[in-house]
Design a protein around this motif. Structure first.
Motif: not given
Length: 251
Positions: A87, A104-105, A107-108, A111, A191-193, A195-196, A244
């Protein structure tokens, strides 16, 4: 030259993970040039940081065995260190390429691949007889040879297969993503959702499993170093996800 199953399985994990990530990148129309370069930057740095994190958490052993730091085929790769290093490398690379908006794209997309890659890599722990838990007599116990047992458990033969518990957990997450995709559920890729959510999920899983590790040591109260770190990560990303969710409901 001898053949090392651990190295082979880690290599398979990287290849399969990279393949899945590239498939998803094409599906979700990610900038292919940036994605492919960033992927190999993350893999390269992640490999080094995974080893360094392990060495850092086992510094008392490596202080007397410095050359063993380079014997990666013997095992000792921390997924936590690998992700942290990857990261950080992604952030630096994206900033240098003026593609910070793609973080974020990326990282998503990662995932989708990471849980499967982790599961394959954990087979290497089985081959090396590492990442097992405290002694147990449960039906799924695994036998550990005398030379691989912790000093305090030399007279015990069977232990919790922690690597298998983590494999099951990561594959369950990957399976859920696959099912949601098949049902055309909006996964908010970019959106990063995703990954989070995975960071929170894995932090909870790993935090709990580490209580069964006989080699975790104690840093704070009854928590090991990795647990303290994961607790901080868990708090930060839970806050991000809650914010979020509130924004979604506000819309």
């Amino acid at each position: 030259m001898s053949f090392h199953w651990y190295g082979f399985l880690v290599g398979c994990a990287v290849l399969v993970g990279g393949w899945i990530a590239e498939l998803k990148a094409r599906k979700y129309k990610v900038d292919s040039a940036f994605f492919e370069r960033a992927l190999w930057v993350c893999i390269s740095v992640g490999f080094i940081s995974a080893r360094l994190w392990h060495v850092m958490t086992e510094i008392t052993f490596y202080a007397d065995n410095l050359m063993d730091i380079f014997f990666v085929w013997q095992g000792g790769m921390s997924i936590i260190g690998g992700v942290v290093g990857s990261v950080l490398a992604l952030l630096i690379y994206a900033h240098a390429q003026r593609r910070a908006a793609y973080v974020w794209q990326f990282l998503d997309i990662a995932t989708f691949a990471l849980p499967v890659a982790q599961a394959i890599g954990r087979l290497g722990n089985y081959v090396n007889q590492e990442l097992f838990g405290v002694p147990t007599e449960l039906p799924w116990k695994i036998f550990i040879t005398v030379e691989n047992r912790p000093v305090q458990f030399q007279n015990q033969s069977y232990f919790h297969p922690l690597f298998a518990y983590e494999m099951i957990a990561t594959l369950c997450f990957a399976g859920c993503l696959w099912m949601l995709e098949q049902k055309k559920y909006d996964l908010h890729v970019g959106s990063g959702t995703l990954a989070q959510v995975y960071i929170v999920y894995y932090a909870v899983v790993r935090f709990g499993l580490d209580f069964l590790r006989p080699d975790r040591g104690v840093l704070l109260y009854n928590l090991g170093f990795n647990q303290v770190f994961l607790l901080g990560v868990l708090i930060v990303f839970c806050v991000l996800l809650l914010r979020k969710v509130r924004l979604w409901y506000a819309v």
